[in-house]
Design a protein around this motif. Structure first.
Motif, mmCIF file in Angstrom:
data_model
loop_
_atom_site.group_PDB
_atom_site.id
_atom_site.type_symbol
_atom_site.label_atom_id
_atom_site.label_comp_id
_atom_site.label_asym_id
_atom_site.label_seq_id
_atom_site.Cartn_x
_atom_site.Cartn_y
_atom_site.Cartn_z
ATOM 1 N N GLY A 19 -3.851 -14.205 7.531
ATOM 2 C CA GLY A 19 -4.442 -14.446 6.226
ATOM 3 C C GLY A 19 -4.016 -13.354 5.271
ATOM 4 O O GLY A 19 -2.838 -13.085 5.089
ATOM 5 N N GLY A 20 -4.979 -12.668 4.665
ATOM 6 C CA GLY A 20 -4.672 -11.583 3.745
ATOM 7 C C GLY A 20 -4.511 -10.240 4.423
ATOM 8 O O GLY A 20 -4.146 -9.258 3.786
ATOM 9 N N ALA A 21 -4.769 -10.168 5.722
ATOM 10 C CA ALA A 21 -4.674 -8.898 6.450
ATOM 11 C C ALA A 21 -3.281 -8.745 7.058
ATOM 12 O O ALA A 21 -2.825 -9.608 7.795
ATOM 13 N N LEU A 22 -2.636 -7.641 6.738
ATOM 14 C CA LEU A 22 -1.329 -7.374 7.312
ATOM 15 C C LEU A 22 -1.433 -7.186 8.819
ATOM 16 O O LEU A 22 -2.446 -6.716 9.336
ATOM 17 N N HIS A 23 -0.374 -7.549 9.520
ATOM 18 C CA HIS A 23 -0.242 -7.253 10.939
ATOM 19 C C HIS A 23 -0.233 -5.727 11.072
ATOM 20 O O HIS A 23 0.255 -5.024 10.178
ATOM 21 N N PRO A 24 -0.737 -5.165 12.166
ATOM 22 C CA PRO A 24 -0.731 -3.701 12.319
ATOM 23 C C PRO A 24 0.641 -3.057 12.135
ATOM 24 O O PRO A 24 0.742 -1.956 11.595
ATOM 25 N N MET A 25 1.710 -3.741 12.537
ATOM 26 C CA MET A 25 3.048 -3.162 12.357
ATOM 27 C C MET A 25 3.442 -3.183 10.887
ATOM 28 O O MET A 25 4.036 -2.222 10.383
ATOM 29 N N GLN A 26 3.094 -4.253 10.176
ATOM 30 C CA GLN A 26 3.369 -4.292 8.736
ATOM 31 C C GLN A 26 2.608 -3.173 8.023
ATOM 32 O O GLN A 26 3.150 -2.486 7.162
ATOM 33 N N GLU A 27 1.349 -3.011 8.391
ATOM 34 C CA GLU A 27 0.527 -1.965 7.782
ATOM 35 C C GLU A 27 1.086 -0.578 8.088
ATOM 36 O O GLU A 27 1.112 0.299 7.231
ATOM 37 N N ALA A 28 1.574 -0.377 9.299
ATOM 38 C CA ALA A 28 2.148 0.921 9.671
ATOM 39 C C ALA A 28 3.410 1.214 8.858
ATOM 40 O O ALA A 28 3.628 2.347 8.438
ATOM 41 N N PHE A 29 4.237 0.210 8.620
ATOM 42 C CA PHE A 29 5.424 0.413 7.796
ATOM 43 C C PHE A 29 5.018 0.774 6.366
ATOM 44 O O PHE A 29 5.636 1.624 5.739
ATOM 45 N N ARG A 30 3.984 0.147 5.867
ATOM 46 C CA ARG A 30 3.497 0.472 4.531
ATOM 47 C C ARG A 30 2.934 1.892 4.497
ATOM 48 O O ARG A 30 3.284 2.695 3.646
ATOM 49 N N GLU A 31 2.098 2.197 5.461
ATOM 50 C CA GLU A 31 1.419 3.488 5.515
ATOM 51 C C GLU A 31 2.386 4.659 5.703
ATOM 52 O O GLU A 31 2.224 5.715 5.103
ATOM 53 N N HIS A 32 3.388 4.480 6.529
ATOM 54 C CA HIS A 32 4.320 5.567 6.870
ATOM 55 C C HIS A 32 5.637 5.473 6.101
ATOM 56 O O HIS A 32 6.590 6.172 6.449
ATOM 57 N N HIS A 33 5.668 4.641 5.109
ATOM 58 C CA HIS A 33 6.850 4.418 4.269
ATOM 59 C C HIS A 33 8.098 4.226 5.132
ATOM 60 O O HIS A 33 9.107 4.916 4.991
ATOM 61 N N GLY A 34 7.999 3.249 6.035
ATOM 62 C CA GLY A 34 9.108 2.932 6.921
ATOM 63 C C GLY A 34 10.112 2.005 6.250
ATOM 64 O O GLY A 34 10.632 1.094 6.874
ATOM 65 N N LEU A 35 10.350 2.228 4.973
ATOM 66 C CA LEU A 35 11.288 1.406 4.222
ATOM 67 C C LEU A 35 11.804 2.210 3.052
ATOM 68 O O LEU A 35 11.237 3.216 2.680
ATOM 69 N N GLN A 36 12.871 1.751 2.487
ATOM 70 C CA GLN A 36 13.328 2.328 1.238
ATOM 71 C C GLN A 36 13.627 1.172 0.310
ATOM 72 O O GLN A 36 12.778 0.794 -0.478
ATOM 73 N N CYS A 37 14.766 0.531 0.422
ATOM 74 C CA CYS A 37 15.013 -0.619 -0.448
ATOM 75 C C CYS A 37 14.248 -1.845 0.034
ATOM 76 O O CYS A 37 13.958 -2.739 -0.734
ATOM 77 N N GLY A 38 13.931 -1.901 1.322
ATOM 78 C CA GLY A 38 13.152 -2.993 1.882
ATOM 79 C C GLY A 38 13.965 -4.130 2.454
ATOM 80 O O GLY A 38 13.412 -5.037 3.078
ATOM 81 N N PHE A 39 15.284 -4.119 2.282
ATOM 82 C CA PHE A 39 16.092 -5.244 2.749
ATOM 83 C C PHE A 39 16.021 -5.417 4.264
ATOM 84 O O PHE A 39 15.868 -6.526 4.756
ATOM 85 N N CYS A 40 16.092 -4.332 5.012
ATOM 86 C CA CYS A 40 16.085 -4.415 6.468
ATOM 87 C C CYS A 40 14.671 -4.537 7.043
ATOM 88 O O CYS A 40 14.506 -4.849 8.222
#
Length: 166
Positions: A81-102
């Motif tokens: 629903g509106g709650a991110l999966h724990p892995m999605q949330e971890a990527f958001r929280e720990h800035h596991g992205l830069q441009c976001g393409f990968c």
């Protein structure tokens, strides 16, 4: 044209497709699920990773017809629903992205790593198991941190530490 039916993100789908249609094309063009990216067309970058019957596959080299009757999960299907999966949330929280393409492919690969290896992952295991997923923007440091945190959160059935503390 050939008939194709499968379940994508928990919903049955059916279509007539050219037998040469790749799974990534079917997802993006037929179903408009554009979170699965095409990065290299040679199965090297991992931007196209989805789960096929619970296992990570590169959808740029998987024929859609080979998925007849299968369960496919894309990045769009991970959230509850509106709650991110724990892995999605971890990527958001720990800035596991830069441009976001990968990022979608990295997250799908990360969930697969946890499903195969468990919730307590060391840096060496994460880095080795990410082989085949390329990020052209980062040094992988935050990606590795995000996967470790996401793995722990998946084991707890909860969100990563910051949200759990709120």
């Amino acid at each position: 044209m050939a008939n194709l039916s499968m379940t994508v993100n928990g919903k049955p789908v059916a279509a007539n497709v050219d037998p040469r249609t790749l799974l990534v094309q079917f997802l993006r063009e037929n179903l408009r699920l554009t979170g699965t990216h095409v990065g290299c067309d040679t199965s090297q970058c991992g931007a196209c990773v989805v789960h096929l019957d619970g296992k990570a596959v590169k959808s740029c080299t998987t024929l859609a017809l080979a998925c007849e009757g299968a369960q496919v999960t894309t990045i769009e299907g991970l959230a509850n629903g509106g709650a991110l999966h724990p892995m999605q949330e971890a990527f958001r929280e720990h800035h596991g992205l830069q441009c976001g393409f990968c990022t979608p492919g990295m997250i799908m690969a990360a969930v697969d790593i946890v499903n195969r290896r468990g919730n307590h992952l060391d840096e060496k295991t994460i880095r080795e198991d990410l082989d085949g997923n390329i990020c052209r923007c980062t040094g992988y440091h935050n990606i590795v941190k995000a996967i470790a945190a996401g793995a722990e959160a998946m084991g707890k059935g909860a969100k990563p530490a910051r949200q759990a503390a709120e």
